[in-house]
Design a protein around this motif. Sequence first.
Motif, PDB file in Angstrom:
ATOM      1  N   ASN A  59       0.825  -1.217   0.000  1.00  0.00           N
ATOM      2  CA  ASN A  59       0.000   0.000   0.000  1.00  0.00           C
ATOM      3  C   ASN A  59       0.859   1.267   0.000  1.00  0.00           C
ATOM      4  O   ASN A  59       0.635   2.181   0.781  1.00  0.00           O
ATOM      5  CB  ASN A  59      -0.968   0.014   1.184  1.00  0.00           C
ATOM      6  CG  ASN A  59      -2.003  -1.068   1.087  1.00  0.00           C
ATOM      7  OD1 ASN A  59      -2.324  -1.548   0.016  1.00  0.00           O
ATOM      8  ND2 ASN A  59      -2.530  -1.491   2.217  1.00  0.00           N
ATOM      9  N   THR A 100      -2.222  -8.237   9.232  1.00  0.00           N
ATOM     10  CA  THR A 100      -2.564  -6.880   8.825  1.00  0.00           C
ATOM     11  C   THR A 100      -2.009  -5.911   9.854  1.00  0.00           C
ATOM     12  O   THR A 100      -2.177  -6.120  11.056  1.00  0.00           O
ATOM     13  CB  THR A 100      -4.099  -6.709   8.740  1.00  0.00           C
ATOM     14  OG1 THR A 100      -4.612  -7.642   7.808  1.00  0.00           O
ATOM     15  CG2 THR A 100      -4.473  -5.301   8.319  1.00  0.00           C
ATOM     16  N   LEU A 101      -1.340  -4.872   9.391  1.00  0.00           N
ATOM     17  CA  LEU A 101      -0.863  -3.812  10.268  1.00  0.00           C
ATOM     18  C   LEU A 101      -1.956  -2.763  10.340  1.00  0.00           C
ATOM     19  O   LEU A 101      -2.434  -2.270   9.326  1.00  0.00           O
ATOM     20  CB  LEU A 101       0.424  -3.209   9.706  1.00  0.00           C
ATOM     21  CG  LEU A 101       1.131  -2.161  10.545  1.00  0.00           C
ATOM     22  CD1 LEU A 101       1.529  -2.733  11.896  1.00  0.00           C
ATOM     23  CD2 LEU A 101       2.341  -1.635   9.807  1.00  0.00           C
ATOM     24  N   ASP A 102      -2.393  -2.433  11.560  1.00  0.00           N
ATOM     25  CA  ASP A 102      -3.525  -1.533  11.743  1.00  0.00           C
ATOM     26  C   ASP A 102      -3.137  -0.407  12.688  1.00  0.00           C
ATOM     27  O   ASP A 102      -2.411  -0.618  13.658  1.00  0.00           O
ATOM     28  CB  ASP A 102      -4.706  -2.318  12.328  1.00  0.00           C
ATOM     29  CG  ASP A 102      -5.982  -1.515  12.372  1.00  0.00           C
ATOM     30  OD1 ASP A 102      -6.308  -0.856  11.370  1.00  0.00           O
ATOM     31  OD2 ASP A 102      -6.666  -1.561  13.404  1.00  0.00           O
ATOM     32  N   ILE A 103      -3.620   0.784  12.401  1.00  0.00           N
ATOM     33  CA  ILE A 103      -3.404   1.922  13.293  1.00  0.00           C
ATOM     34  C   ILE A 103      -4.587   2.021  14.247  1.00  0.00           C
ATOM     35  O   ILE A 103      -5.723   1.773  13.852  1.00  0.00           O
ATOM     36  CB  ILE A 103      -3.205   3.237  12.501  1.00  0.00           C
ATOM     37  CG1 ILE A 103      -2.695   4.333  13.415  1.00  0.00           C
ATOM     38  CG2 ILE A 103      -4.459   3.660  11.788  1.00  0.00           C
ATOM     39  CD1 ILE A 103      -2.100   5.511  12.679  1.00  0.00           C
ATOM     40  N   SER A 104      -4.305   2.326  15.502  1.00  0.00           N
ATOM     41  CA  SER A 104      -5.376   2.392  16.501  1.00  0.00           C
ATOM     42  C   SER A 104      -6.332   3.534  16.189  1.00  0.00           C
ATOM     43  O   SER A 104      -5.993   4.477  15.484  1.00  0.00           O
ATOM     44  CB  SER A 104      -4.791   2.562  17.904  1.00  0.00           C
ATOM     45  OG  SER A 104      -4.139   3.810  18.012  1.00  0.00           O
ATOM     46  N   GLY A 105      -7.513   3.452  16.742  1.00  0.00           N
ATOM     47  CA  GLY A 105      -8.551   4.456  16.499  1.00  0.00           C
ATOM     48  C   GLY A 105      -8.140   5.861  16.889  1.00  0.00           C
ATOM     49  O   GLY A 105      -8.546   6.833  16.259  1.00  0.00           O
ATOM     50  N   LEU A 112       0.192   1.137  16.731  1.00  0.00           N
ATOM     51  CA  LEU A 112       0.035   0.151  15.673  1.00  0.00           C
ATOM     52  C   LEU A 112      -0.242  -1.200  16.283  1.00  0.00           C
ATOM     53  O   LEU A 112       0.256  -1.514  17.368  1.00  0.00           O
ATOM     54  CB  LEU A 112       1.293   0.090  14.814  1.00  0.00           C
ATOM     55  CG  LEU A 112       1.695   1.348  14.076  1.00  0.00           C
ATOM     56  CD1 LEU A 112       3.065   1.175  13.445  1.00  0.00           C
ATOM     57  CD2 LEU A 112       0.664   1.699  13.029  1.00  0.00           C
ATOM     58  N   SER A 113      -0.989  -2.031  15.561  1.00  0.00           N
ATOM     59  CA  SER A 113      -1.299  -3.378  16.007  1.00  0.00           C
ATOM     60  C   SER A 113      -1.165  -4.338  14.830  1.00  0.00           C
ATOM     61  O   SER A 113      -1.407  -3.964  13.694  1.00  0.00           O
ATOM     62  CB  SER A 113      -2.740  -3.481  16.512  1.00  0.00           C
ATOM     63  OG  SER A 113      -2.949  -2.614  17.588  1.00  0.00           O
ATOM     64  N   LEU A 114      -0.789  -5.593  15.129  1.00  0.00           N
ATOM     65  CA  LEU A 114      -0.824  -6.660  14.143  1.00  0.00           C
ATOM     66  C   LEU A 114      -2.130  -7.412  14.343  1.00  0.00           C
ATOM     67  O   LEU A 114      -2.429  -7.852  15.450  1.00  0.00           O
ATOM     68  CB  LEU A 114       0.353  -7.619  14.323  1.00  0.00           C
ATOM     69  CG  LEU A 114       1.712  -7.121  13.873  1.00  0.00           C
ATOM     70  CD1 LEU A 114       2.788  -8.131  14.262  1.00  0.00           C
ATOM     71  CD2 LEU A 114       1.729  -6.874  12.387  1.00  0.00           C
ATOM     72  N   LEU A 115      -2.896  -7.543  13.275  1.00  0.00           N
ATOM     73  CA  LEU A 115      -4.179  -8.247  13.334  1.00  0.00           C
ATOM     74  C   LEU A 115      -4.074  -9.560  12.590  1.00  0.00           C
ATOM     75  O   LEU A 115      -3.452  -9.635  11.525  1.00  0.00           O
ATOM     76  CB  LEU A 115      -5.287  -7.399  12.715  1.00  0.00           C
ATOM     77  CG  LEU A 115      -5.506  -6.014  13.315  1.00  0.00           C
ATOM     78  CD1 LEU A 115      -6.603  -5.278  12.555  1.00  0.00           C
ATOM     79  CD2 LEU A 115      -5.852  -6.100  14.791  1.00  0.00           C
TER      80      LEU A 115
END
Length: 54
Positions: A16, A34-39, A44-47
């Motif tokens: 991306n 999936t690398l996700d940014i917190s709300g 960052l979190s790994l999902l």
Amino acid sequence: MALDESEESDEIVIINEIKVAIDPMIKENVEGLTLDISGDGQGLSLLGDTGNCC
């Protein structure tokens, strides 16, 4: 997971439009994550199923 310079042995991939360095020793363990940014934008979190990784 670390936000620092890549190592010479890392595999560099573009995901991306973001350059990501992946340590070859854990590459198969992180496929499908999936690398996700917190709300709140503060972390960052790994999902996904991380199993024994990270």
